[in-house]
Design an enzyme around this catalytic site. Structure first.
Site, PDB file in Angstrom:
ATOM      1  N   THR A  59       0.836  -1.215   0.000  1.00 60.50           N
ATOM      2  CA  THR A  59       0.000   0.000   0.000  1.00 60.50           C
ATOM      3  C   THR A  59       0.868   1.262   0.000  1.00 60.50           C
ATOM      4  O   THR A  59       0.333   2.371   0.001  1.00 60.50           O
ATOM      5  CB  THR A  59      -0.959   0.049   1.222  1.00 60.50           C
ATOM      6  OG1 THR A  59      -0.175  -0.002   2.421  1.00 60.50           O
ATOM      7  CG2 THR A  59      -1.943  -1.100   1.216  1.00 60.50           C
ATOM      8  N   TYR A  90      -9.132  -6.245  12.167  1.00 62.93           N
ATOM      9  CA  TYR A  90      -8.022  -5.277  12.175  1.00 62.93           C
ATOM     10  C   TYR A  90      -7.647  -4.922  13.614  1.00 62.93           C
ATOM     11  O   TYR A  90      -6.489  -5.062  14.033  1.00 62.93           O
ATOM     12  CB  TYR A  90      -8.412  -4.019  11.381  1.00 62.93           C
ATOM     13  CG  TYR A  90      -7.487  -2.844  11.625  1.00 62.93           C
ATOM     14  CD1 TYR A  90      -6.127  -2.922  11.325  1.00 62.93           C
ATOM     15  CD2 TYR A  90      -7.965  -1.643  12.175  1.00 62.93           C
ATOM     16  CE1 TYR A  90      -5.271  -1.849  11.565  1.00 62.93           C
ATOM     17  CE2 TYR A  90      -7.122  -0.569  12.409  1.00 62.93           C
ATOM     18  CZ  TYR A  90      -5.771  -0.679  12.106  1.00 62.93           C
ATOM     19  OH  TYR A  90      -4.923   0.379  12.349  1.00 62.93           O
ATOM     20  N   PHE A 143     -22.480  10.684   7.426  1.00 61.09           N
ATOM     21  CA  PHE A 143     -23.252   9.519   7.874  1.00 61.09           C
ATOM     22  C   PHE A 143     -23.906   9.829   9.217  1.00 61.09           C
ATOM     23  O   PHE A 143     -23.319   9.587  10.269  1.00 61.09           O
ATOM     24  CB  PHE A 143     -22.343   8.288   7.955  1.00 61.09           C
ATOM     25  CG  PHE A 143     -21.758   7.918   6.623  1.00 61.09           C
ATOM     26  CD1 PHE A 143     -22.524   7.221   5.702  1.00 61.09           C
ATOM     27  CD2 PHE A 143     -20.469   8.303   6.272  1.00 61.09           C
ATOM     28  CE1 PHE A 143     -22.001   6.890   4.446  1.00 61.09           C
ATOM     29  CE2 PHE A 143     -19.945   7.976   5.033  1.00 61.09           C
ATOM     30  CZ  PHE A 143     -20.713   7.275   4.114  1.00 61.09           C
ATOM     31  N   PHE A 174      -5.486   7.688  17.280  1.00 63.39           N
ATOM     32  CA  PHE A 174      -6.900   7.855  16.958  1.00 63.39           C
ATOM     33  C   PHE A 174      -6.973   8.239  15.471  1.00 63.39           C
ATOM     34  O   PHE A 174      -6.722   7.396  14.634  1.00 63.39           O
ATOM     35  CB  PHE A 174      -7.555   8.811  17.963  1.00 63.39           C
ATOM     36  CG  PHE A 174      -7.805   8.096  19.287  1.00 63.39           C
ATOM     37  CD1 PHE A 174      -6.757   7.508  19.994  1.00 63.39           C
ATOM     38  CD2 PHE A 174      -9.080   7.934  19.790  1.00 63.39           C
ATOM     39  CE1 PHE A 174      -6.976   6.774  21.169  1.00 63.39           C
ATOM     40  CE2 PHE A 174      -9.316   7.216  20.955  1.00 63.39           C
ATOM     41  CZ  PHE A 174      -8.265   6.646  21.642  1.00 63.39           C
TER      42      PHE A 174
HETATM   43  N1  LIG Z   1      -3.580   6.443   9.415  1.00 65.35           N
HETATM   44  C1  LIG Z   1      -4.196   6.397  10.593  1.00 65.35           C
HETATM   45  O1  LIG Z   1      -5.030   7.279  10.900  1.00 65.35           O
HETATM   46  C2  LIG Z   1      -3.875   5.287  11.586  1.00 65.35           C
HETATM   47  C3  LIG Z   1      -4.610   5.228  12.783  1.00 65.35           C
HETATM   48  C4  LIG Z   1      -4.296   4.228  13.708  1.00 65.35           C
HETATM   49  C5  LIG Z   1      -3.259   3.328  13.464  1.00 65.35           C
HETATM   50  N2  LIG Z   1      -2.579   3.391  12.279  1.00 65.35           N
HETATM   51  C6  LIG Z   1      -1.486   2.424  12.050  1.00 65.35           C
HETATM   52  O2  LIG Z   1      -0.338   3.129  11.621  1.00 65.35           O
HETATM   53  C7  LIG Z   1       0.424   2.347  10.706  1.00 65.35           C
HETATM   54  C8  LIG Z   1       0.705   3.152   9.447  1.00 65.35           C
HETATM   55  O3  LIG Z   1      -0.538   3.553   8.877  1.00 65.35           O
HETATM   56  P1  LIG Z   1      -0.578   4.339   7.489  1.00 65.35           P
HETATM   57  O4  LIG Z   1      -1.836   5.119   7.467  1.00 65.35           O
HETATM   58  O5  LIG Z   1       0.727   5.017   7.273  1.00 65.35           O
HETATM   59  O6  LIG Z   1      -0.739   3.106   6.464  1.00 65.35           O
HETATM   60  P2  LIG Z   1      -0.055   2.865   5.042  1.00 65.35           P
HETATM   61  O7  LIG Z   1      -0.846   1.783   4.391  1.00 65.35           O
HETATM   62  O8  LIG Z   1       0.124   4.153   4.321  1.00 65.35           O
HETATM   63  O9  LIG Z   1       1.398   2.309   5.455  1.00 65.35           O
HETATM   64  C9  LIG Z   1       1.649   0.967   5.788  1.00 65.35           C
HETATM   65  C10 LIG Z   1       2.902   0.547   5.018  1.00 65.35           C
HETATM   66  O10 LIG Z   1       3.273  -0.784   5.396  1.00 65.35           O
HETATM   67  C11 LIG Z   1       3.638  -1.519   4.220  1.00 65.35           C
HETATM   68  N3  LIG Z   1       3.423  -2.945   4.547  1.00 65.35           N
HETATM   69  C12 LIG Z   1       2.254  -3.541   4.905  1.00 65.35           C
HETATM   70  N4  LIG Z   1       2.470  -4.848   5.209  1.00 65.35           N
HETATM   71  C13 LIG Z   1       3.812  -5.077   5.034  1.00 65.35           C
HETATM   72  C14 LIG Z   1       4.653  -6.220   5.222  1.00 65.35           C
HETATM   73  N5  LIG Z   1       4.162  -7.396   5.643  1.00 65.35           N
HETATM   74  N6  LIG Z   1       5.976  -6.089   4.979  1.00 65.35           N
HETATM   75  C15 LIG Z   1       6.493  -4.899   4.565  1.00 65.35           C
HETATM   76  N7  LIG Z   1       5.739  -3.772   4.396  1.00 65.35           N
HETATM   77  C16 LIG Z   1       4.413  -3.874   4.611  1.00 65.35           C
HETATM   78  C17 LIG Z   1       2.757  -0.958   3.124  1.00 65.35           C
HETATM   79  O11 LIG Z   1       3.259  -1.134   1.819  1.00 65.35           O
HETATM   80  C18 LIG Z   1       2.699   0.535   3.504  1.00 65.35           C
HETATM   81  O12 LIG Z   1       3.723   1.282   2.892  1.00 65.35           O
HETATM   82  C19 LIG Z   1      -0.365   1.065  10.463  1.00 65.35           C
HETATM   83  O13 LIG Z   1       0.183   0.041  11.259  1.00 65.35           O
HETATM   84  C20 LIG Z   1      -1.780   1.427  10.925  1.00 65.35           C
HETATM   85  O14 LIG Z   1      -2.474   0.293  11.397  1.00 65.35           O
HETATM   86  C21 LIG Z   1      -2.865   4.345  11.335  1.00 65.35           C
END
Ligand SMILES: NC(=O)c1ccc[n+]([C@@H]2O[C@H](COP(=O)([O-])OP(=O)(O)OC[C@H]3O[C@@H](n4cnc5c(N)ncnc54)[C@H](O)[C@@H]3O)[C@@H](O)[C@H]2O)c1
Length: 322
Positions: A35, A138, A206, A166
């Site tokens: 992603t 998740y 919503f 959050f």
């Molecule tokens: N964006 C938010 O508001 C939010 C809120 C709460 C928690 N999070 C957590 O923060 C983290 C980052 O979120 P984000 O919004 O930057 O997501 P994102 O999808 O932009 O980033 C995740 C990255 O991890 C990489 N990835 C996924 N699985 C992998 C694997 N097995 N090996 C190597 N790379 C892998 C993807 O290619 C991607 O670049 C995540 O763990 C998410 O659960 C995000």
């Protein structure tokens, strides 16, 4: 310090990697680009394309001293449709990473946990001591990692911190350019409202009959640059044998209508609103108590909702002008 940032080609990981480079760390990003975007890896960081399972051991063996672990799948709806993908990637991938760390002797880790571990909150302000009852695979997969980290702290001497975010928003300014949200599909409110503004289409709300001041849901948002600052503080606060957990929010919520109003003001576009029915499972108010991280690590959110919307808009404009 040489640090591994897993998921550093994603939204939040790329911003934290940029801040680590700026603070003088030697940063290596491991990301399978499932992603993420190779172009989001900040200048100055080394990029290795691969999965946690296949490549973490090799990257760690090259002098890494600590890990910031963002790599995960994070779409609630997708996790309900395909739970095995979430257990395999989020828990299985993390266990592979932790086992490689244990074998090589790297025991410091900061982990991206989430508000989704709490499920339906008991009250409007969520504390770290509240019950964890995730309502999606998740959230459950992230909670399972938190539990694993507690055990690796107790049994293998790891020093770990889980940060429970959050809603993360905004973009981070680099010189030159921006790092921001490029999720597909995008499920977050601010980028969706800004996309509606730039494409001249209405935005959908919503439910507007919640028991909140304007009837729309209230959520806690923090700026991604503030979030990155919390990670750097957490990195310095990991203690051998301990797993600590902190919520990250600004402690005050904003309603969906307030967010849209700020986006109107920042973009100068009169964004039209369509109101639909409530979505099942959406609580009226969900706000983090960040009192614990404030008192332990001295962190507090510095940037307001307007800065989040304005920076996200600058990122959107910069991308569309390329
Ligand atoms: N964006 C938010 O508001 C939010 C809120 C709460 C928690 N999070 C957590 O923060 C983290 C980052 O979120 P984000 O919004 O930057 O997501 P994102 O999808 O932009 O980033 C995740 C990255 O991890 C990489 N990835 C996924 N699985 C992998 C694997 N097995 N090996 C190597 N790379 C892998 C993807 O290619 C991607 O670049 C995540 O763990 C998410 O659960 C995000």
């Amino acid at each position: 310090m040489r640090v591994l940032v897993t998921g550093g080609a994603g939204y939040i990981g790329s911003v934290v990697a940029a801040q680590l480079v700026a603070a003088g760390h030697d940063v290596v990003v491991l990301d399978d680009l499932s992603t993420g975007h190779a172009g989001a890896v900040p200048p100055g960081a080394t990029f290795v394309k691969g999965t946690l399972r296949d490549c973490a051991a090799e990257v760690l063996a090259d002098g890494v001293e600590a890990v910031l672990h963002f790599a995960a799948k994070s779409l609630v709806g997708e996790s309900v449709a395909d739970p095995a993908k979430y257990w395999s990637n989020n828990l299985g991938g993390t266990v592979a990473l932790l086992e490689a760390m244990r074998e090589i002797g790297v025991r410091t880790l900061v982990f991206s946990s989430t508000a989704a571990v709490y499920g339906e909150p008991e009250g409007p302000t969520v504390r770290e001591t509240d019950p964890t009852r995730p309502t999606s695979p998740y959230g459950a997969s992230k909670l399972a990692v938190d539990t694993t980290l507690t055990e690796f702290g107790r049994l293998h001497g790891f020093g770990a911190i889980s940060l429970r975010y959050f809603n993360v928003a905004g973009a981070h300014s680099l010189d030159p350019g921006w790092l921001g949200e490029r999720h597909n599909p995008e499920t977050h409110l601010i980028p969706n409202v800004l996309a509606a503004a730039s494409e001249g289409r209405p935005v959908r709300i919503f439910g507007d009959d919640y028991p909140t001041p304007d009837g729309t849901c209230v959520r806690d948002y923090i700026h991604v640059t503030d979030l990155a600052d919390a990670h750097l503080r957490a990195l310095g606060a990991c203690r051998t044998g301990q797993h600590q957990i902190y919520n990250l929010g600004n402690g005050a919520g904003f309603s969906v209508r307030e967010v849209i109003e700020v986006c109107r003001s920042v973009t100068g576009v009169e964004i039209e609103v369509e109101t639909g029915p409530r979505r099942p499972g959406d609580p009226a108010v969900l706000v983090a108590s960040s009192a614990k991280i404030q008192s332990d690590l001295g962190w507090r959110a510095e940037r307001d909702l307007r800065a989040m919307a304005a920076d996200a808009w600058s990122f959107t404009q910069a991308r569309s002008s390329r």
